[in-house]
Design a protein around this motif. Structure first.
Motif, mmCIF file in Angstrom:
data_model
loop_
_atom_site.group_PDB
_atom_site.id
_atom_site.type_symbol
_atom_site.label_atom_id
_atom_site.label_comp_id
_atom_site.label_asym_id
_atom_site.label_seq_id
_atom_site.Cartn_x
_atom_site.Cartn_y
_atom_site.Cartn_z
ATOM 1 N N GLY A 114 2.576 2.316 -7.907
ATOM 2 C CA GLY A 114 1.269 2.389 -8.537
ATOM 3 C C GLY A 114 0.402 3.490 -7.933
ATOM 4 N N SER A 115 1.003 4.302 -7.064
ATOM 5 C CA SER A 115 0.281 5.392 -6.417
ATOM 6 C C SER A 115 0.595 6.721 -7.102
ATOM 7 C CB SER A 115 0.694 5.472 -4.940
ATOM 8 O OG SER A 115 0.394 6.728 -4.391
ATOM 9 N N GLU A 116 -0.445 7.447 -7.454
ATOM 10 C CA GLU A 116 -0.265 8.754 -8.089
ATOM 11 C C GLU A 116 0.566 9.684 -7.210
ATOM 12 O OE1 GLU A 116 -2.977 12.533 -9.595
ATOM 13 O OE2 GLU A 116 -3.966 10.651 -9.080
ATOM 14 N N GLU A 117 0.299 9.667 -5.916
ATOM 15 C CA GLU A 117 1.026 10.540 -4.986
ATOM 16 C C GLU A 117 2.513 10.190 -4.934
ATOM 17 O OE1 GLU A 117 1.066 11.646 -0.249
ATOM 18 O OE2 GLU A 117 -0.786 10.875 -1.121
ATOM 19 N N VAL A 118 2.818 8.906 -4.909
ATOM 20 C CA VAL A 118 4.220 8.474 -4.860
ATOM 21 C C VAL A 118 4.944 8.868 -6.145
ATOM 22 C CG1 VAL A 118 5.767 6.461 -4.762
ATOM 23 C CG2 VAL A 118 3.818 6.618 -3.202
ATOM 24 N N LEU A 119 4.310 8.655 -7.295
ATOM 25 C CA LEU A 119 4.932 9.048 -8.565
ATOM 26 C C LEU A 119 5.154 10.552 -8.624
ATOM 27 C CD1 LEU A 119 3.076 6.770 -11.155
ATOM 28 C CD2 LEU A 119 5.360 6.470 -10.199
ATOM 29 N N SER A 120 4.193 11.306 -8.127
ATOM 30 C CA SER A 120 4.333 12.759 -8.108
ATOM 31 C C SER A 120 5.485 13.189 -7.203
ATOM 32 C CB SER A 120 3.021 13.399 -7.634
ATOM 33 O OG SER A 120 3.147 14.796 -7.568
ATOM 34 N N ASP A 121 5.509 12.645 -5.983
ATOM 35 C CA ASP A 121 6.575 12.982 -5.033
ATOM 36 C C ASP A 121 7.951 12.565 -5.544
ATOM 37 O OD1 ASP A 121 4.647 14.030 -3.340
ATOM 38 O OD2 ASP A 121 4.668 12.322 -1.951
#
Length: 132
Positions: free
Chosen positions: A54-61
């Protein structure tokens, strides 16, 4: 196809095995480190990312941008909605699919833009009412 799978355990394992047979490119994101280690050891041809899906950074990475499908299997309906909405709106994922525990969320989530909402209880209720 490029497919993201967020959350889940047994459901994720089953889908991974099924989708690998068709040689899809899989990105699995899970917030359970031990489970991620299990997946990485079990399946050598998938990308496994430890973190909050649910984290934008995790999805991006994780590299889900432009994926064909994002499947959200978290145990919390609100988390699955958030994951799918972020995937579609921020990362241009073409289709979103999520599991829900509360059958009342099926139509609401569809109205909120989730392409496919699956509730085992909702499916069972439809089956029972159609077969009587």
């Amino acid at each position: 196809m490029k497919i993201g799978i967020a959350g889940g355990r047994e459901e994720a394992d089953y889908l991974i095995g099924l989708l690998m047979k068709d040689k899809h490119r899989l990105i699995v994101i899970n917030d359970d480190r031990t489970y991620c280690e299990h997946l990485a050891a079990e399946y050598d041809k998938i990308s496994v990312v430890y973190g909050n899906p649910g984290s934008e950074e995790v999805l991006s990475d994780a590299g889900i941008r432009g994926a064909d499908v994002m499947i959200a299997l978290s145990g919390k309906d609100a988390d699955n909605l958030e994951i799918c909405q972020m995937a579609k709106q921020m990362f241009s994922v073409r289709k979103t699919v999520c599991m829900v525990k509360n059958p009342g969320n099926v139509e609401i989530f569809k109205e909120l833009g989730i392409d496919q909402v699956i509730s085992p209880v909702h499916i069972l209720a439809q089956y029972l009412t159609q077969s009587s």
